[in-house]
Design an enzyme around this catalytic site. Structure first.
Site, PDB file in Angstrom:
ATOM      1  N   CYS A   1       8.560  -4.829  -9.806  1.00 22.73           N
ATOM      2  CA  CYS A   1       9.210  -5.688 -10.785  1.00 22.73           C
ATOM      3  C   CYS A   1       8.239  -6.741 -11.315  1.00 22.73           C
ATOM      4  O   CYS A   1       7.053  -6.725 -11.014  1.00 22.73           O
ATOM      5  CB  CYS A   1      10.404  -6.385 -10.147  1.00 22.73           C
ATOM      6  SG  CYS A   1      11.519  -5.267  -9.277  1.00 22.73           S
TER       7      CYS A   1
ATOM      8  N   ASN B   1       8.751  -8.758  -5.904  1.00 26.50           N
ATOM      9  CA  ASN B   1       8.112  -7.646  -6.601  1.00 26.50           C
ATOM     10  C   ASN B   1       7.428  -6.769  -5.567  1.00 26.50           C
ATOM     11  O   ASN B   1       6.590  -7.252  -4.805  1.00 26.50           O
ATOM     12  CB  ASN B   1       7.083  -8.185  -7.606  1.00 26.50           C
ATOM     13  CG  ASN B   1       6.160  -7.100  -8.144  1.00 26.50           C
ATOM     14  OD1 ASN B   1       6.538  -5.936  -8.244  1.00 26.50           O
ATOM     15  ND2 ASN B   1       4.937  -7.489  -8.482  1.00 26.50           N
ATOM     16  N   GLY B   2       7.783  -5.474  -5.519  1.00 28.84           N
ATOM     17  CA  GLY B   2       7.084  -4.580  -4.617  1.00 28.84           C
ATOM     18  C   GLY B   2       8.004  -3.602  -3.925  1.00 28.84           C
ATOM     19  O   GLY B   2       9.143  -3.376  -4.346  1.00 28.84           O
TER      20      GLY B   2
ATOM     21  N   SER C   1      -1.273   7.270  -5.995  1.00 28.22           N
ATOM     22  CA  SER C   1      -2.580   7.228  -6.645  1.00 28.22           C
ATOM     23  C   SER C   1      -3.665   7.081  -5.581  1.00 28.22           C
ATOM     24  O   SER C   1      -3.418   6.546  -4.491  1.00 28.22           O
ATOM     25  CB  SER C   1      -2.626   6.061  -7.634  1.00 28.22           C
ATOM     26  OG  SER C   1      -3.853   6.022  -8.316  1.00 28.22           O
ATOM     27  N   GLY C   2      -4.869   7.537  -5.902  1.00 25.87           N
ATOM     28  CA  GLY C   2      -5.947   7.602  -4.906  1.00 25.87           C
ATOM     29  C   GLY C   2      -6.858   6.400  -4.845  1.00 25.87           C
ATOM     30  O   GLY C   2      -7.915   6.468  -4.191  1.00 25.87           O
TER      31      GLY C   2
END
Length: 586
Positions: free
Chosen positions: A2, A75-76, A365-366
């Site tokens: 968020c 947020n998270g 994602s890496g």
């Protein structure tokens, strides 16, 4: 995931709703699904919501618990929230939602501010404790989620982006000379708590800030990465341990009430994540992006991403971007940057995120593997160095101190803070080996301020949540215990490659190292060169008097002669900074 914001008033003023409205408007991309405010004397909290866990209105934020006297804007994602919830239920707490947000409130009520040590995840939040008359701001261990603030004698304002604070007129956009030195020398890495603006700070990763009602502040670091290599463990034992923590990390990051996909470049890191996802999921959506070639530099790595997608039978989408489209999107991409980011792949991630968000709300994602497992070319150069500082500078810095002074006009000159920062960081206890010194710096600072920030900003601009399994703190802590020789084997990331041999095709693991290529922004030609001219020679740039005109003219004359040691365009660095300032209205 968020966008959050707020104003904490130490004289108990009631903040106007308009202030939060201005902030929230700047973060619509971060939270397109819902928004909310909580305003009481002394506390104003705002929130933009991207619904991932508990999609119902019960997960609305800011979340208030009247019985406990607590409010939070957050947020998270907390990946172990279900385990924490089960533990708290045993202590007698009750829950009215299925969200991880409510778990944060109850966890604070039970364990106090040190509850952050129990969290697995990425987060930034502000919690108001009305009964104790204090506020708690915190940021996750690896700084995956941003938290900017402006601290004044009578109040503290915070937000997920600098633009939100600027829109609400919470600070004057005066540039910080020291930050400009970092930007031009330390590969645009401006270490926390500093930002490009004098008045704006960012909370350091792994840190919380407790603020009492009268304005007294207490900041503590609750997590610190130390390197303590264990030389008696065999390579095979390390591989077993590494795969175990990586599997756990990927599994944690599949916690979601919406489908989870993956960004697949075709490199070792993203391919390994896809392989581990397929162990847990029957179906995985994967996405790759590419551009046309420029000169001899390839603009895509589709041959490898196709191989991985076929090997694991993913539902794969290739996204090709014509560089002419790239230029038209630069303005909105730059506006999405919470801080100026020079890496060429920022706009690539921005466009990739736009397309992915049409079908998927969460991706793995890496990012982080190169910094954690020694994948960059400068780490071998650090071995057995009598002067690791000089070796690191020679391999990483974009400009010498002399050239930084040449680039900036005198009002913006500063001492050689970039060199001093690295020197001080290398001298701190907790990393004795020169390679470990560089890894600790890159993991705790460079990674946070470049790749991680870039992915957060570009994905969240489109309401897409990116999760990074290589930055699970258990993965990072394990890597810090592995002797550097195992990480440096096979051209870097040796131990990760050994682990990947159990999961991936040989050609993917031992291919030539690639990057997210956007050649058009490295070799500024044609309309891209004209774009740089338009920005740097504009009336706005001239009035700002940030860059020395002779230096600008030298860069514009032949940009291909001015490429950094890391393969970046010095001209693009100047262009990006001035254009970012113009776009955000600073």
């Amino acid at each position: 995931m968020c966008g959050i914001c707020g104003v904490l008033s130490f004289d108990q003023d009631v903040e106007s709703e308009d202030t939060l409205t201005q902030m929230l408007r700047q973060m619509e991309g971060r939270g397109p699904d819902d928004h909310g405010m909580h305003i009481v004397p002394g506390t104003a909290l705002g929130h933009r919501r991207l619904s991932i866990i508990d999609l119902s209105q019960a997960g609305h934020q800011p979340m208030i618990d009247p019985e406990l006297g607590l409010a939070i804007t957050y947020n998270g994602e907390i990946y172990n929230y279900r385990q924490l919830k089960d533990e708290l239920l045993q202590y007698g707490y009750t829950f009215r939602t299925g969200s991880d947000t409510e778990v944060l409130l109850k966890a604070y009520a039970h364990w106090g501010e040190r509850f952050v040590e129990k969290l697995y995840g990425m987060y930034a939040f502000c919690l108001h404790d009305q009964k104790q008359r204090r506020w708690l701001l915190a940021r996750d261990r690896l700084g995956i989620k941003p938290l900017y603030y402006v601290d004044k004698p009578n109040k503290l304002s915070f937000a997920s982006s600098i633009q939100a604070l600027l829109a609400a007129r919470q600070f004057q956009p005066d540039l910080a000379p020291q930050a400009l030195h970092y930007y031009l020398s330390f590969h645009a890495v401006v270490p926390a708590p500093m930002t490009i603006f004098r008045e704006v700070k960012k909370l350091e990763p792994g840190t919380y800030l407790m603020i009492e009602e009268d304005g007294r502040r207490r900041q503590e670091r609750y997590w610190q990465l130390n390197y303590s290599p264990q030389p008696d463990v065999t390579e095979e034992e390390w591989v077993d341990r590494l795969l175990s923590v990586l599997r756990a990390s990927v599994k944690r990051r599949l916690v979601s009430d919406v489908p989870v996909g993956a960004l697949l470049s075709g490199g070792l890191d993203s391919s390994l994540i896809v392989a581990l996802m397929r162990e847990e999921l029957d179906d995985v959506r994967t996405y790759s992006i590419g551009f046309e070639d420029v000169e001899s530099e390839e603009g895509n790595e589709f041959v490898y991403s196709d191989l991985v997608a076929q090997t694991f039978a993913t539902e794969h989408q290739k996204i090709f971007v014509d560089s002419r489209q790239l230029l038209t999107e630069i303005r909105s991409c730059v506006r999405a940057m919470a801080e100026p980011q020079v890496s060429h792949d920022a706009v690539g991630f921005y466009l990739l995120s736009r397309e992915v968000s049409k079908r998927t709300k969460v991706v793995l994602s890496g990012q982080g593997a190169d910094e954690v497992f020694a994948g960059y070319h400068w780490y071998p150069k650090m071995q057995e160095q009598a002067d690791p500082l000089s070796a690191y500078q020679a391999a990483f810095f974009d400009r010498s101190h002399t050239e930084v002074q040449e680039a900036l006009t005198p009002p913006y000159h500063a001492e050689n803070v970039s060199e001093l920062f690295v020197k001080e960081h290398f001298s701190q206890p907790g990393a004795d080996d020169p390679v470990d010194k560089a890894l600790r710096l890159d993991t705790g600072v460079m990674l946070v301020e470049d790749p991680v920030k870039r992915v957060d900003n570009m994905t969240m601009a489109w309401g897409l949540e990116a999760r990074v399994p290589f930055l699970d703190h258990e993965v990072v802590e394990l890597a810090a215990a592995i002797p550097s020789r195992f990480k440096l084997d096979n051209g870097g990331k040796g131990i990760l490659k050994k682990a990947a041999e159990r999961c991936l095709p040989h050609d993917v693991i031992y291919r030539k190292k690639g990057y997210f290529p956007v050649p058009a922004l490295k070799y500024l030609q044609g309309e891209y060169h004209q774009f740089a001219c338009d920005v740097l020679l504009s009336d706005t740039a001239r009035e700002r008097r940030l860059f020395d005109r002779d230096y600008v003219e030298k860069m514009l004359k032949d940009p291909d002669d001015h490429i950094t040691i890391l393969g970046g365009s010095k001209l693009w660095q100047l262009t990006l900074l001035d254009y970012w300032l113009q776009q955000i209205g600073a």
